[in-house]
Design an enzyme around this catalytic site. Structure first.
Site, PDB file in Angstrom:
ATOM      1  CD  GLU A 437      -2.826   0.067  -0.167  1.00  0.00           C
ATOM      2  OE1 GLU A 437      -2.909  -1.008  -0.455  1.00  0.00           O
ATOM      3  OE2 GLU A 437      -3.433   1.181  -0.937  1.00  0.00           O
TER       4      GLU A 437
HETATM    5  C1  LIG Z   1       2.328  -9.661   0.397  1.00  0.00           C
HETATM    6  C2  LIG Z   1       2.127  -8.635  -0.682  1.00  0.00           C
HETATM    7  C3  LIG Z   1       0.898  -8.033  -1.044  1.00  0.00           C
HETATM    8  C4  LIG Z   1       0.465  -7.083  -1.941  1.00  0.00           C
HETATM    9  N1  LIG Z   1      -0.677  -6.954  -2.465  1.00  0.00           N
HETATM   10  C5  LIG Z   1      -0.877  -6.009  -3.544  1.00  0.00           C
HETATM   11  C6  LIG Z   1      -2.242  -6.091  -4.127  1.00  0.00           C
HETATM   12  O1  LIG Z   1      -3.216  -6.317  -3.714  1.00  0.00           O
HETATM   13  N2  LIG Z   1      -2.061  -5.138  -5.283  1.00  0.00           N
HETATM   14  C7  LIG Z   1      -1.018  -4.548  -5.883  1.00  0.00           C
HETATM   15  O2  LIG Z   1      -1.058  -3.638  -6.855  1.00  0.00           O
HETATM   16  N3  LIG Z   1       0.169  -4.723  -5.138  1.00  0.00           N
HETATM   17  C8  LIG Z   1       0.385  -5.296  -4.083  1.00  0.00           C
HETATM   18  N4  LIG Z   1       1.438  -5.592  -3.389  1.00  0.00           N
HETATM   19  C9  LIG Z   1       2.687  -4.776  -4.024  1.00  0.00           C
HETATM   20  C10 LIG Z   1       3.010  -3.755  -3.157  1.00  0.00           C
HETATM   21  O3  LIG Z   1       2.223  -2.726  -3.038  1.00  0.00           O
HETATM   22  C11 LIG Z   1       4.617  -3.266  -3.739  1.00  0.00           C
HETATM   23  O4  LIG Z   1       5.505  -4.278  -3.101  1.00  0.00           O
HETATM   24  C12 LIG Z   1       5.076  -1.966  -2.930  1.00  0.00           C
HETATM   25  O5  LIG Z   1       4.270  -1.089  -3.747  1.00  0.00           O
HETATM   26  C13 LIG Z   1       6.597  -1.631  -3.499  1.00  0.00           C
HETATM   27  O6  LIG Z   1       6.997  -2.010  -4.523  1.00  0.00           O
HETATM   28  P1  LIG Z   1       7.966  -3.029  -5.091  1.00  0.00           P
HETATM   29  O7  LIG Z   1       7.825  -4.226  -4.361  1.00  0.00           O
HETATM   30  O8  LIG Z   1       8.318  -2.913  -6.563  1.00  0.00           O
HETATM   31  O9  LIG Z   1       9.319  -2.091  -4.510  1.00  0.00           O
HETATM   32  P2  LIG Z   1      10.212  -0.982  -5.130  1.00  0.00           P
HETATM   33  O10 LIG Z   1       9.118  -0.015  -5.601  1.00  0.00           O
HETATM   34  O11 LIG Z   1      11.286  -1.573  -6.022  1.00  0.00           O
HETATM   35  O12 LIG Z   1      10.839  -0.293  -3.864  1.00  0.00           O
HETATM   36  C14 LIG Z   1      12.175  -0.949  -2.912  1.00  0.00           C
HETATM   37  C15 LIG Z   1      12.790  -0.131  -2.000  1.00  0.00           C
HETATM   38  O13 LIG Z   1      13.124   1.014  -2.845  1.00  0.00           O
HETATM   39  C16 LIG Z   1      12.199   2.205  -2.234  1.00  0.00           C
HETATM   40  N5  LIG Z   1      11.921   3.368  -3.319  1.00  0.00           N
HETATM   41  C17 LIG Z   1      11.292   3.043  -4.323  1.00  0.00           C
HETATM   42  N6  LIG Z   1      10.911   4.212  -4.855  1.00  0.00           N
HETATM   43  C18 LIG Z   1      11.404   5.036  -4.058  1.00  0.00           C
HETATM   44  C19 LIG Z   1      11.329   6.721  -4.250  1.00  0.00           C
HETATM   45  N7  LIG Z   1      10.818   7.183  -5.416  1.00  0.00           N
HETATM   46  N8  LIG Z   1      11.786   7.208  -3.060  1.00  0.00           N
HETATM   47  C20 LIG Z   1      12.110   6.593  -2.086  1.00  0.00           C
HETATM   48  N9  LIG Z   1      12.155   5.345  -2.028  1.00  0.00           N
HETATM   49  C21 LIG Z   1      11.898   4.564  -3.042  1.00  0.00           C
HETATM   50  C22 LIG Z   1      10.996   1.790  -1.667  1.00  0.00           C
HETATM   51  O14 LIG Z   1      10.341   2.198  -0.567  1.00  0.00           O
HETATM   52  C23 LIG Z   1      11.623   0.407  -1.126  1.00  0.00           C
HETATM   53  O15 LIG Z   1      12.197   0.116   0.091  1.00  0.00           O
HETATM   54  C24 LIG Z   1       1.617  -6.625  -2.724  1.00  0.00           C
HETATM   55  C25 LIG Z   1       2.897  -7.033  -2.114  1.00  0.00           C
HETATM   56  C26 LIG Z   1       3.154  -8.182  -1.270  1.00  0.00           C
HETATM   57  C27 LIG Z   1       4.430  -8.363  -0.874  1.00  0.00           C
END
Ligand SMILES: Cc1cc2nc3c(=O)[nH]c(=O)nc-3n(C[C@H](O)[C@H](O)[C@H](O)COP(=O)(O)OP(=O)(O)OC[C@H]3O[C@@H](n4cnc5c(N)ncnc54)[C@H](O)[C@@H]3O)c2cc1C
Length: 596
Positions: A437
């Protein structure tokens, strides 16, 4: 293992004394939220959470899920619990009666939602996501789509999902690649979504997916993204279920926690293209999704409170049961509860949980007042207040949930590290909360960027004025005068940090480097404020002759927080100066040198 008991008394106290439920009930819109109605709902929801849902928590963790022939298998007990949930109308409390809702305040649905999340977070994610889908459709879809999907989503016959994330699009949704090709009155959706919570299951007859995708020729970036509703089974004009749509679960993830929440890779349109319908305007998909995500962020903050409560109850039970050593002042060996260090841990768990509960309910109440106030200026202020508090609720409550669930393990000693006690499950389950989220890093950027710099600090300053009013009230109480002084000093630091952010607003590197600490600073200070408000109300009720020990406990909890937790704000505050410089100094070259 301890049973879950919904903290109905604390919930009721917060609704009455912090989140202004009695005042809300005087508005025409929420006249049904009478004290009798509120307490009947809390009591009955507490019973269902404790007797029906909580017993499924460990089962889900142990059994997990299966995927066979493209069908997700969940523990049988989950389906039974869901049926009782739907039959009880529990998913409909806050929604519009026109679509089968009960028209009650959103802030009354919040303690009820807390109960489901505390009882079983993996299971509770399903109604949480469905609620988000209802909100997105209600606020953005046309009447035809609303009539077709809302009644069954609200009744719980169908469930909803949120399909944003793709392999290359996580925090940065502007690079979403899924496609939507127009075809007659609908669109054909193709693409892959990952991490989709409750993306598939057979607990309900149909699943309504809300999907972000791009139209042909849409501009790059956020402006090219639209929102579509894509049902698992197509819905005929008479409301009956039609053919299976071209959307499949490709795989499910094996996770650290929430083992029985299906986190799915979803394949849209592998054959002829999944049929979807546009929600809202073309190119406004992310804005539509944000209406849903704002409330979902509050709900995830609430999950932090809920799992903290569950971990606290478990730890409290264990600390009363486990005998080890003679505590200071005792001649005989007794329960570890007597050791001052165990009490410190328990009180830390309790104080953070209760502070987070008050803050979350308070933020949600602002949304109700924003919607029900007849005074447009007041409604605007309430909306800005809720918007400012949203990233703090999501970020701070989910961060402290890590600490609280970890303390829960610690109080169990070695047994905490062993799965049987259940303490480890809470710790594992809680770990997702700062990630999904919108990661907490992204929440912090929202707080500093849109909620502070863009509005020139107005919402934050208004909130701090409210806090100063509490300081003044507390200064008149012999018991809380020194706590009032401590909060006043913390507010000076919070104000100085806000001013510093505003003064350096033209330096985005500085604000990005300070954002997380600013969010934690504000959360820590808000927590003290909410507990002090609660303590003053409790003191007054006690003075009026009410001898309920709960009232004394509320006051002691506030004093503990001010003494033991509020001082943490100082550790976050310097980041607005020297600490941020240190982050800036940790340049790419410096960090990347580890790889050379
Ligand atoms: C169990 C689970 C359930 C989920 N459920 C859903 C769902 O129902 N629907 C859905 O659409 N998604 C869902 N997600 C996805 C979730 O919302 C994303 O994992 C989350 O938004 C982070 O994206 P990412 O994993 O690609 O991490 P990344 O975006 O790759 O981030 C990796 C790290 O970099 C940091 N980072 C990235 N960009 C920035 C920035 N601009 N400034 C500062 N720091 C940054 C982040 O804070 C994080 O620490 C789910 C994920 C999990 C694990």
């Amino acid at each position: 293992m301890a049973d879950y008991k919904a903290p109905v008394k604390d919930m009721q106290f917060v609704l009455d004394n912090i989140s202004r439920m009695p005042q809300l009930a005087t508005t025409e819109r929420f006249a049904d939220a009478t004290p009798d109605m509120v307490s009947a709902i809390l009591e009955e929801a507490g019973r269902v959470a404790a007797e029906v849902i909580a017993p499924t928590n460990e089962i889900g963790d142990q059994q997990g899920l299966t995927l066979e022939d493209g069908r997700v298998g969940i523990p049988q007990e989950f389906g039974q619990a869901y049926q009782q949930f739907a039959e009880g109308g529990w998913g409909s409390l806050q929604f519009d009666p026109e679509y089968g809702g009960q028209g009650l305040p959103y802030s009354l649905s919040i303690p009820v939602m807390e109960m489901w999340q505390a009882a079983n977070m993996a299971w509770g994610l399903c109604p949480l996501l469905s609620q988000g889908a209802v909100e997105a459709l209600y606020l953005n879809a046309n009447d035809e789509l609303k009539n077709r999907y809302l009644p069954q989503l609200i009744s719980g016959e169908w469930t909803g999902t949120m399909n944003l994330t793709e392999p290359n699009a996580g925090s940065d949704l502007s690079v979403v690649r899924s496609k939507a090709e127009p075809e007659g009155d609908h669109y054909r959706i193709t693409g892959q979504k990952i991490f989709i919570t409750w993306g598939d299951h057979e607990m309900a007859e149909n699943i309504i997916h809300l999907v972000l995708a791009r139209l042909p020729g849409a501009p790059e970036g956020v402006r090219g993204i639209s929102l579509f509703v894509v049902p698992k089974f197509l819905v005929n004009d008479d409301g009956s279920l039609g053919e299976r749509n071209d959307v499949q679960v490709a795989s499910i993830e094996h996770k650290l926690g929430i083992h029985a929440s299906p986190t799915c890779v979803m394949a849209f349109g592998e054959k002829e293209g999944a049929i979807g319908y546009l929600v809202g305007e073309e190119g406004k998909g992310l804005a539509c999704m944000f209406t849903m995500m704002n409330n979902a962020r509050l709900a995830v903050g609430l999950q932090g409170v809920a799992i903290s409560e569950r971990a606290y109850q478990q730890a409290l039970w264990y600390a009363g049961d486990r005998t080890q050593g003679k505590a200071v002042g005792h001649k005989e060996a007794g329960p570890i509860l007597r050791h001052p260090d165990v009490r410190r841990m328990l009180m830390t768990m309790k104080a953070l949980t209760e502070a987070g509960r008050a803050l979350t309910y308070d933020a949600c109440a602002s949304l109700d007042f924003a919607h029900s106030s007849e005074d447009a200026a007041q409604a605007k202020l309430e909306k800005a207040r809720a918007a400012y508090l949203t990233p703090i609720v999501k970020g701070w409550c989910t961060e402290f949930a890590q600490e609280v669930t970890s303390l829960g393990v610690q109080i169990h000693g070695g047994m905490g590290y062993i799965e049987e006690t259940g303490a480890a499950q809470h710790y594992r389950d809680a770990r997702i909360l700062p990630i999904y989220e919108g990661t907490n890093g992204i929440q912090a950027l929202d707080l500093v960027g849109r909620k502070t710099l863009v509005d020139q600090g107005q919402a934050g300053t208004a909130l701090m004025s409210e806090m100063r009013a509490t300081v003044e009230a507390a200064a008149g109480s012999a018991r809380f005068a020194s706590a009032a002084q401590a909060l006043a000093a913390a507010l000076d630091v919070a104000q100085a940090s806000t001013d510093k952010l505003l003064a350096t607003g033209d330096d985005p590197l500085f604000s990005a480097s300070s954002a997380y600490n600013y969010m934690m600073l504000m959360g820590t200070v808000c927590g003290a404020w909410e507990l002090l408000r609660a303590a003053l109300a409790a003191e007054q009720q006690q003075a009026g002759g009410d001898n309920d020990p709960y009232l004394e406990s509320k006051q002691l909890t506030a004093l503990f927080y001010v003494d033991q937790i509020l001082p943490r704000h100082l550790a976050y505050a310097p980041m607005a100066d020297a600490g941020s410089e240190a982050i800036l100094a940790a340049s790419d070259e410096h960090l990347e040198s580890a790889f050379s």
